[in-house]
Design an enzyme around this catalytic site. Sequence first.
Site, mmCIF file in Angstrom:
data_model
loop_
_atom_site.group_PDB
_atom_site.id
_atom_site.type_symbol
_atom_site.label_atom_id
_atom_site.label_comp_id
_atom_site.label_asym_id
_atom_site.label_seq_id
_atom_site.Cartn_x
_atom_site.Cartn_y
_atom_site.Cartn_z
ATOM 1 N N VAL A 114 27.882 41.829 44.482
ATOM 2 C CA VAL A 114 28.286 43.189 44.139
ATOM 3 C C VAL A 114 28.736 43.332 42.681
ATOM 4 O O VAL A 114 28.824 44.449 42.177
ATOM 5 C CB VAL A 114 29.416 43.662 45.085
ATOM 6 C CG1 VAL A 114 30.748 42.988 44.752
ATOM 7 C CG2 VAL A 114 29.553 45.180 45.071
ATOM 8 N N TYR A 115 28.993 42.243 41.987
ATOM 9 C CA TYR A 115 29.436 42.351 40.596
ATOM 10 C C TYR A 115 28.315 42.946 39.740
ATOM 11 O O TYR A 115 27.263 42.332 39.564
ATOM 12 C CB TYR A 115 29.844 40.994 40.042
ATOM 13 C CG TYR A 115 31.058 40.369 40.700
ATOM 14 C CD1 TYR A 115 31.921 41.116 41.498
ATOM 15 C CD2 TYR A 115 31.357 39.025 40.521
ATOM 16 C CE1 TYR A 115 33.032 40.542 42.102
ATOM 17 C CE2 TYR A 115 32.466 38.442 41.111
ATOM 18 C CZ TYR A 115 33.299 39.201 41.901
ATOM 19 O OH TYR A 115 34.400 38.628 42.499
ATOM 20 N N SER A 116 28.570 44.143 39.244
ATOM 21 C CA SER A 116 27.548 44.916 38.513
ATOM 22 C C SER A 116 26.257 45.015 39.323
ATOM 23 O O SER A 116 25.164 45.103 38.774
ATOM 24 C CB SER A 116 27.278 44.312 37.132
ATOM 25 O OG SER A 116 28.376 44.508 36.273
ATOM 26 N N TYR A 117 26.407 44.984 40.644
ATOM 27 C CA TYR A 117 25.293 45.141 41.584
ATOM 28 C C TYR A 117 24.116 44.217 41.252
ATOM 29 O O TYR A 117 22.970 44.654 41.177
ATOM 30 C CB TYR A 117 24.868 46.612 41.647
ATOM 31 C CG TYR A 117 26.001 47.495 42.121
ATOM 32 C CD1 TYR A 117 26.399 47.484 43.454
ATOM 33 C CD2 TYR A 117 26.709 48.295 41.226
ATOM 34 C CE1 TYR A 117 27.471 48.256 43.893
ATOM 35 C CE2 TYR A 117 27.786 49.070 41.662
ATOM 36 C CZ TYR A 117 28.150 49.045 43.000
ATOM 37 O OH TYR A 117 29.217 49.797 43.429
#
Length: 327
Positions: A60-63
């Site tokens: 999910v980090y910066s998708y």
Amino acid sequence: MNYVKFGNTGLEVSRICLGAMGFGDPNSGFHEWVLEEEESKKVIKKALDLGINFFDTANVYSYGASEQILGKALNEYANRDEIVVATKLFTTMKKDVPNSGGLSRKEIFHQIDASLKRLDMDYVDLYIIHRWDYNTPIEETMEALHDVVKAGKVRYIGASAMFAWQFAKAQAVAEKNGWTKFVSMQNHLNLLYREEEREMLPLCEDQKIAVTPYSPLASGRLTRDWTAQTKRFETDKMAQSKYDKTADQDRIIVERVAEIAEKRGVERVQVALAWLLQKGPVVAPIIGATKESHLTKAIPALDLILTEEEVHYLEEPYVPHVIVGHK
């Protein structure tokens, strides 16, 4: 750099882990303060040069952009067999789309393949469930995690941000069925948030679980003057939700960190990390560095030993906080 066994495993990791939430795409809708690829790679390269072999990211980090940047840098600068790479899953990657997010068998199988593709790796060393899934039976989750381990896509599994009873239940389900058990707990722990000391840390110490605290510096609040402003401080909604409500009662702790740092002639970051590293089950705090200097200033904490009086002085002002991150 110091290296230690990762809980009750044969894996060796550096006592500092580089967290990759700060690497990615400012326009992704995740965090606008993150570094883009070229600046991110400089920090990752510096970490490797300092002997850090443990790297943590999440889908999910910066998708997905964080995984892509981290994978590209590590594949360029490091030997895969010499580094330890962790990633996580749980959070919805596509809004309002069925089967996006959570810890169902379908989602676990899909997300591990997507993460490996973005990382450009055949396996991850540590696959972490980012939160507890209240909508999926834990038996389904633990069997699916066991299956991705047996498929060779994952070496170990870990958990993050949950109640101690949930973690214990998951471990019991795995043991009962002969499935892979969690070897680590990535939880929220720092001088401003110590609720994990009540149940989770004693459980992890008893079961030899490796603890890898996130936000060890309270999103930078423990490392600077109380009135200092940074872009992250002003725009990080997640950090604001964690700490803004307790600002008045936390201020005195931040001031005491600064006082001890000045007396010792060290950086504040070193005092905050030294306090954390003296906690028994803590293996490697996750440092979300966005500058090379964040790492070079943190490393000396490994050699800083706080006295009992200093530890008491830092801990004495703490008052109970509302639980953050478990739901």
